[in-house]
Design a protein around this motif. Structure first.
Motif, PDB file in Angstrom:
ATOM      1  N   GLY A  35      -9.790  -3.614  -1.673  1.00  0.00           N
ATOM      2  CA  GLY A  35     -10.257  -2.923  -0.457  1.00  0.00           C
ATOM      3  C   GLY A  35     -10.262  -3.876   0.720  1.00  0.00           C
ATOM      4  N   LEU A  36      -9.598  -5.009   0.540  1.00  0.00           N
ATOM      5  CA  LEU A  36      -9.590  -6.006   1.624  1.00  0.00           C
ATOM      6  C   LEU A  36      -8.271  -6.005   2.390  1.00  0.00           C
ATOM      7  CD1 LEU A  36     -11.234  -9.159  -0.010  1.00  0.00           C
ATOM      8  CD2 LEU A  36     -12.173  -7.716   1.776  1.00  0.00           C
ATOM      9  N   GLY A  37      -7.232  -5.456   1.734  1.00  0.00           N
ATOM     10  CA  GLY A  37      -5.877  -5.539   2.292  1.00  0.00           C
ATOM     11  C   GLY A  37      -5.791  -5.153   3.764  1.00  0.00           C
ATOM     12  N   LYS A  96       2.135   1.743  -3.334  1.00  0.00           N
ATOM     13  CA  LYS A  96       1.038   2.074  -4.257  1.00  0.00           C
ATOM     14  C   LYS A  96       0.623   3.542  -4.135  1.00  0.00           C
ATOM     15  CE  LYS A  96      -2.942  -0.242  -3.797  1.00  0.00           C
ATOM     16  NZ  LYS A  96      -3.810  -1.425  -3.774  1.00  0.00           N
ATOM     17  N   ILE A 139     -11.007   2.947   7.422  1.00  0.00           N
ATOM     18  CA  ILE A 139     -10.002   2.328   6.565  1.00  0.00           C
ATOM     19  C   ILE A 139      -9.812   0.832   6.820  1.00  0.00           C
ATOM     20  CG2 ILE A 139      -7.754   2.551   7.757  1.00  0.00           C
ATOM     21  CD1 ILE A 139      -8.530   4.146   4.422  1.00  0.00           C
ATOM     22  N   VAL A 178     -13.291  -1.290   1.760  1.00  0.00           N
ATOM     23  CA  VAL A 178     -13.207   0.174   1.759  1.00  0.00           C
ATOM     24  C   VAL A 178     -11.993   0.615   0.975  1.00  0.00           C
ATOM     25  CG1 VAL A 178     -12.680   2.180   3.183  1.00  0.00           C
ATOM     26  CG2 VAL A 178     -14.489   0.616   3.858  1.00  0.00           C
ATOM     27  N   GLN A 179     -12.272   1.504   0.038  1.00  0.00           N
ATOM     28  CA  GLN A 179     -11.181   2.100  -0.711  1.00  0.00           C
ATOM     29  C   GLN A 179     -11.416   3.592  -0.700  1.00  0.00           C
ATOM     30  OE1 GLN A 179     -11.350   0.155  -4.590  1.00  0.00           O
ATOM     31  NE2 GLN A 179      -9.397  -0.764  -4.073  1.00  0.00           N
ATOM     32  N   ALA A 180     -10.452   4.306  -0.168  1.00  0.00           N
ATOM     33  CA  ALA A 180     -10.610   5.768  -0.188  1.00  0.00           C
ATOM     34  C   ALA A 180     -10.324   6.241  -1.597  1.00  0.00           C
ATOM     35  CB  ALA A 180      -9.634   6.390   0.785  1.00  0.00           C
ATOM     36  N   ASP A 196       5.205   6.104   4.953  1.00  0.00           N
ATOM     37  CA  ASP A 196       5.491   6.592   3.594  1.00  0.00           C
ATOM     38  C   ASP A 196       5.274   8.087   3.533  1.00  0.00           C
ATOM     39  OD1 ASP A 196       2.725   7.305   2.657  1.00  0.00           O
ATOM     40  OD2 ASP A 196       2.374   5.168   3.067  1.00  0.00           O
ATOM     41  N   THR A 231       1.634   8.522   5.403  1.00  0.00           N
ATOM     42  CA  THR A 231       0.900   7.638   6.315  1.00  0.00           C
ATOM     43  C   THR A 231       1.889   6.778   7.094  1.00  0.00           C
ATOM     44  OG1 THR A 231      -0.814   7.517   4.637  1.00  0.00           O
ATOM     45  CG2 THR A 231      -0.905   5.842   6.359  1.00  0.00           C
ATOM     46  N   GLU A 237      -6.532   0.643  -7.587  1.00  0.00           N
ATOM     47  CA  GLU A 237      -6.525  -0.767  -7.935  1.00  0.00           C
ATOM     48  C   GLU A 237      -6.503  -1.580  -6.645  1.00  0.00           C
ATOM     49  OE1 GLU A 237      -2.839  -2.690  -9.000  1.00  0.00           O
ATOM     50  OE2 GLU A 237      -3.638  -3.012 -11.004  1.00  0.00           O
ATOM     51  N   GLY A 238      -7.239  -2.631  -6.569  1.00  0.00           N
ATOM     52  CA  GLY A 238      -7.251  -3.461  -5.351  1.00  0.00           C
ATOM     53  C   GLY A 238      -8.663  -3.853  -4.981  1.00  0.00           C
ATOM     54  N   VAL A 260       0.392  10.040  -0.518  1.00  0.00           N
ATOM     55  CA  VAL A 260      -0.789  10.920  -0.599  1.00  0.00           C
ATOM     56  C   VAL A 260      -1.522  11.098   0.747  1.00  0.00           C
ATOM     57  CG1 VAL A 260      -1.265  10.479  -3.027  1.00  0.00           C
ATOM     58  CG2 VAL A 260      -2.262   8.966  -1.310  1.00  0.00           C
ATOM     59  N   GLY A 261      -1.341  10.150   1.637  1.00  0.00           N
ATOM     60  CA  GLY A 261      -2.018  10.237   2.946  1.00  0.00           C
ATOM     61  C   GLY A 261      -3.510   9.915   2.852  1.00  0.00           C
ATOM     62  N   ASN A 277       0.832  -1.211   0.000  1.00  0.00           N
ATOM     63  CA  ASN A 277       0.000   0.000   0.000  1.00  0.00           C
ATOM     64  C   ASN A 277       0.863   1.256   0.000  1.00  0.00           C
ATOM     65  OD1 ASN A 277      -2.513  -1.093  -0.115  1.00  0.00           O
ATOM     66  ND2 ASN A 277      -2.923  -0.976   2.075  1.00  0.00           N
ATOM     67  N   ALA A 278       1.904   1.227   0.853  1.00  0.00           N
ATOM     68  CA  ALA A 278       2.778   2.410   0.958  1.00  0.00           C
ATOM     69  C   ALA A 278       3.380   2.720  -0.413  1.00  0.00           C
ATOM     70  CB  ALA A 278       3.862   2.151   1.992  1.00  0.00           C
TER      71      ALA A 278
HETATM   72  P1  ADP Z   1      -6.716  -1.845  -1.410  1.00  0.00           P
HETATM   73  O1  ADP Z   1      -5.319  -1.415  -1.278  1.00  0.00           O
HETATM   74  O2  ADP Z   1      -6.853  -3.216  -1.959  1.00  0.00           O
HETATM   75  O3  ADP Z   1      -7.579  -0.859  -2.057  1.00  0.00           O
HETATM   76  P2  ADP Z   1      -6.677  -1.719   1.423  1.00  0.00           P
HETATM   77  O4  ADP Z   1      -7.615  -2.234   2.434  1.00  0.00           O
HETATM   78  O5  ADP Z   1      -5.280  -2.197   1.496  1.00  0.00           O
HETATM   79  O6  ADP Z   1      -7.322  -2.003   0.067  1.00  0.00           O
HETATM   80  O7  ADP Z   1      -6.672  -0.159   1.546  1.00  0.00           O
HETATM   81  C1  ADP Z   1      -7.879   0.522   1.607  1.00  0.00           C
HETATM   82  C2  ADP Z   1      -7.708   1.957   1.200  1.00  0.00           C
HETATM   83  O8  ADP Z   1      -6.915   2.621   2.167  1.00  0.00           O
HETATM   84  C3  ADP Z   1      -6.969   2.149  -0.069  1.00  0.00           C
HETATM   85  O9  ADP Z   1      -7.838   2.078  -1.174  1.00  0.00           O
HETATM   86  C4  ADP Z   1      -6.370   3.515   0.092  1.00  0.00           C
HETATM   87  O10 ADP Z   1      -7.299   4.485  -0.271  1.00  0.00           O
HETATM   88  C5  ADP Z   1      -6.144   3.632   1.576  1.00  0.00           C
HETATM   89  N1  ADP Z   1      -4.725   3.397   1.944  1.00  0.00           N
HETATM   90  C6  ADP Z   1      -4.194   2.283   2.464  1.00  0.00           C
HETATM   91  N2  ADP Z   1      -2.880   2.431   2.734  1.00  0.00           N
HETATM   92  C7  ADP Z   1      -2.561   3.677   2.338  1.00  0.00           C
HETATM   93  C8  ADP Z   1      -1.350   4.458   2.322  1.00  0.00           C
HETATM   94  N3  ADP Z   1      -0.181   3.964   2.773  1.00  0.00           N
HETATM   95  N4  ADP Z   1      -1.414   5.717   1.857  1.00  0.00           N
HETATM   96  C9  ADP Z   1      -2.564   6.232   1.412  1.00  0.00           C
HETATM   97  N5  ADP Z   1      -3.750   5.557   1.375  1.00  0.00           N
HETATM   98  C10 ADP Z   1      -3.742   4.312   1.827  1.00  0.00           C
END
Ligand code: ADP
Length: 796
Positions: A494-496, A434, A475, A480-482, A462, A521, A491-492, A465-466, A431-432
């Protein structure tokens, strides 16, 4: 608010009922106490009237006493009269001293007193009168007797003094008139005189009688007056009592009315409260029924969802397995630049697809509480380094610098689930990377011991973008995907992060996130592990597992109904130069296995005709000792258990890599593979020589020691097997393993390790025996080799 509606209603009603009850109780009490006071007051007798009535009785007694005395003329009968008179006097005194409450009372008392006084005086006069009448008689008689007997010089006559009142109030003493009589008086004259006197006396007697009658009449009047007064007082008293009773009645009526009103109000309020309660109960029962129904529906839905997810992942895994396997094989081929690029894209997509499928499956398992953590010895350094090594190229692609820092303690081994730790790190660092471009990603690890456990504080930060404050709150929720700044979803799945959170929870750890939009973040994770045994960690793990020579010489039976699955495995086996057979359903698999006796059967679990479990059981029944590895896309624990219970030697989860296949085949599973036919035994005593530091005598001694300890070890294990003593087997195998490693007898080492593991798991002798046989034959062969080697060595 509506949540508390019923509580508020009940509370208000209760308060209202309470107020009504208290108020009614208070008023009823007040009325009752008034009645009681009234009754109390009336219970106290009218003392004055009582005294007066007594007085009247005494006056009557006085009258009677006086009459008695008049009748008897006995002086002792005067005594009661005097006593009664005294009593009357003292009563009169008491009456006069009695405090009065009204003028009327004073007048009443005074009148009674004056009447009583009059009556006593009257009777006194009557008595005096009576006595005075009695006093004339003897004097007169005396004159008579004197006249008869002697010649009198003098004649004494007692005459009452003149005047009526003198007679009444005078003393008893009677004035005596002395008449000088000639000693020879004229009898006639005297008699005349006597006659006159007699007349006079008679007159006086009549007068007294009249007076007495008058007094008695007066007495009657007095008695009447007294009685009248008493009767009047009685009447008044009765009237007063009547009026008080009327008042008490009125109060009682009011109290009754109040109590009636209160009872009606209380009953009505109670009915209202009951109505509200019943209504609420009826509604809540309805809700509960609806809730129960909804719960059942939700459970059905969840079960259906789980089944669906399991099916879908199974369906997904199969093609992913094919794509993944084929891409791996393509990678190893010499391709032109264009094709290589295409394969690289294909590989990336396959890897991503695999991670999505794995995430979904993991998540489904976590949600149903089926995901269990493994407990194996692992090196934390290896885990962190591996992750950093894997992620570095990814970070560089986005022009990010990936930094790794480890502070504090550095334990060699931990006991836990390295795969899940890797999963946490991959998700966080992934994620960091990405969400950061041209920035820095830091993996900071610090460790310290807290009560026999290594506490790891892992921070992945990281400069990307925060995340906004609102998104931070959700989160860790699933799916959930912000949105990024352009409002586009990333891309993803939202389960990570929710998988990370669940894994951390499963480790009983803590997770915390800090983020500032535009600045970056930081996600902090704290997980504790007990210390592990470094000896159980194989340090010489190559990045790509070499295919052991003997595996290449085995015959495999690939049983799978899906063409591309067979194709993938076939591709790998072809590369190894191994022989293989193919079966497209369970029945065919059984037939081929019986006819061809393959060394390894790779058995798909879901197949037409006969499923993998049934087929495996039949094969093992007819050809015991066949090594069968279950291959399935289902990550269900029950599938793994059923496979092992059916006697299969291992379990491979689709999609699997070549490494996973090799590792499964050589070590991981419950039974060891059969010895390769015609395989040349490999030993390399050079490592031992190096350990002996060039000292040949010592080297010989070491080999000799290996031979004797090997022979003794085999004997000990054989005996322990008979006694089912797994502890001794594990111990002896453990001692034998290290020298094998030094001789670089890799096969033997792996087999001894498998034996040690099986013994550690307290496996049944039927599982231990084939492995031991393998170890024994290999070790005996090596011992022969070493003996020859010793014989060939120059004797110094
Ligand atoms: P995914 O990465 O598969 O979308 P995650 O559950 O890992 O799902 O993350 C959910 C959401 O949290 C992401 O879509 C992103 O918007 C936000 N996010 C997670 N980690 C970070 C990060 N390091 N910096 C910014 N946004 C993050």
């Amino acid at each position: 608010m509506s949540k508390f509606k019923i509580e508020i209603q009940i509370t208000l009603l209760s308060v209202f009922i309470g107020v009504v009850v208290v108020a009614s109780g208070y008023f009823a009490y007040q009325s009752l106490s008034e009645i009681v006071t009234l009754i109390h007051r009336e219970a106290v007798p009218n003392n004055r009237l009582f005294i007066i009535k007594n007085l009247a009785a005494d006056l009557a007694t006085l009258e009677n006493n006086a009459r008695l005395y008049i009748l008897t003329d006995e002086s002792e009968d005067l005594q009661p009269y005097n006593e009664t008179r005294q009593k009357i006097n003292s009563t009169l005194e008491t009456l006069q001293n009695l405090p009065t409450e009204s003028m009327e009372e004073t007048l009443f008392s005074d009148s009674v007193c004056s009447l009583a006084n009059s009556k006593t005086q009257l009777w006194q006069q009557i008595l005096i009168l009576h006595q005075s009448a009695k006093g004339i008689d003897p004097g007169f008689t005396e004159i008579y007797s004197k006249l008869d007997e002697v010649k009198l010089d003098t004649i004494k006559t007692e005459t009452p003094k003149k005047g009526f009142f003198r007679k009444i109030f005078g003393t008893k003493k009677v004035d005596v008139d002395t008449t000088i009589v000639e000693r020879t008086p004229d009898k006639e004259e005297i008699l005349q005189e006597i006659q006159t006197l007699e007349n006079e006396i008679k007159l006086k007697g009549d007068e007294i009688n009249t007076l007495e009658s008058q007094l008695i009449e007066k007495n009657l009047v007095l008695v009447q007056k007294i009685n009248k007064l008493i009767a009047e007082a009685d009447q008044k008293e009765n009237n007063k009592l009547l009026s008080k009773t009327g008042e008490a009645d009125r109060l009682a009526e009011i109290t009754y009315q109040r109590l009636k009103a209160f009872s009606i109000a209380a009953v009505l309020l109670l009915l209202l409260a009951l109505f509200v309660l019943f209504n609420y109960q009826r509604k809540s029962r309805k809700y509960q029924l609806a809730l129960k129904k909804a719960k059942l529906q939700a459970e059905d839905l969840a079960a259906a969802k789980e089944k669906f997810a399991a099916n879908v992942t199974h369906e997904l895994r199969t093609p992913v397995n094919a794509i993944f396997g084929l891409t791996e094989q393509l990678h190893q081929m010499s391709l032109d630049k264009n094709a290589k690029e295409m394969v690289s894209v294909l590989s990336k997509s396959a890897t991503h697809l695999k991670s999505v499928v794995n995430d979904t499956l993991d998540f489904t398992k976590m949600q149903s509480g089926k995901l269990k953590l493994e407990n194996t010895d692992f090196s934390p350094a290896e885990v962190f380094n591996e992750i950093v090594t894997i992620q570095k190229p990814e970070a560089q692609k986005r022009n990010n610098n990936l930094v790794f820092e480890w502070l504090g303690e550095k334990p060699e081994a931990l006991l836990g689930d390295p795969m899940r730790l890797k999963q946490i790190l991959i998700n966080l660092i992934g994620n960091a990377i990405k969400f950061t471009q041209n920035g820095e990603i830091k993996l900071e690890v610090s460790c310290k011991t807290v009560i026999n456990r290594y506490h790891f504080y892992i921070a992945v930060s990281d400069s990307g973008v925060g995340i906004s404050k609102e998104n931070l709150k959700i989160i860790f929720d699933e799916y959930v995907q912000a949105e990024n700044t352009k409002g586009v979803k990333n891309e993803g799945t939202g389960l990570g992060l929710s998988i990370v959170k669940k894994l951390v929870d499963l480790h009983k750890g803590k997770i915390q996130i800090e983020s500032e939009p535009g600045k970056g973040t930081t996600i902090k994770v704290e997980i504790a592990y007990p210390p592990g045994n470094p000896e159980n960690i194989s340090k010489t793990k190559p990045e790509k597992t070499e295919v052991p020579e003997y595996l290449k010489q085995l015959t495999y039976l690939i049983a799978d109904d899906t063409d591309y699955n067979r194709f993938t495995i076939k591709g790998l086996l072809k590369n190894w130069g191994a022989r293989y057979l193919e079966a497209t359903n369970g029945k065919e698999a059984v037939d081929l296995a019986i006819q061809n006796s393959p060394d390894i059967v790779l058995m798909d679990l879901r197949m037409p005709e006969k499923n993998g479990i049934e087929a495996a059981m039949e094969i093992l029944n007819k050809k015991p000792g066949t090594t069968i590895i279950a291959v399935s896309a289902s990550g269900e624990e029950k599938d793994l258990k059923t496979s092992l219970n059916a006697g299969m030697a291992g379990f491979l989860l689709k999609p699997f890599s070549e490494n996973e296949l090799i590792e499964t085949l050589i070590s991981k599973k419950k039974e060891i593979l059969l010895p390769p036919k015609n395989q040349k035994l490999k030993i390399n005593p050079e490592e031992m020589k190096r350990l002996a530091n060039g000292d040949e005598a010592f080297f010989k001694e070491m080999i000799q020691l290996f031979i004797t300890s090997g022979e003794k070890g085999l004997q000990t294990i054989e005996e322990a097997l008979q006694n089912k003593n797994t502890g001794t087997i594990r111990e002896t195998a453990h001692k034998l393993a290290a020298p094998c490693k030094h001789l670089q007898a890799e096969n033997l080492y792996q087999n001894i390790k498998s034996l040690e593991k099986l013994a550690l798991e307290k496996s049944e002798p039927k599982k231990l025996e084939p492995v031991f046989r393998l170890v024994k034959s290999e070790l005996e062969e090596i011992i022969v080799l070493l003996k020859n080697y010793l014989g060939e060595m120059p004797n110094k």
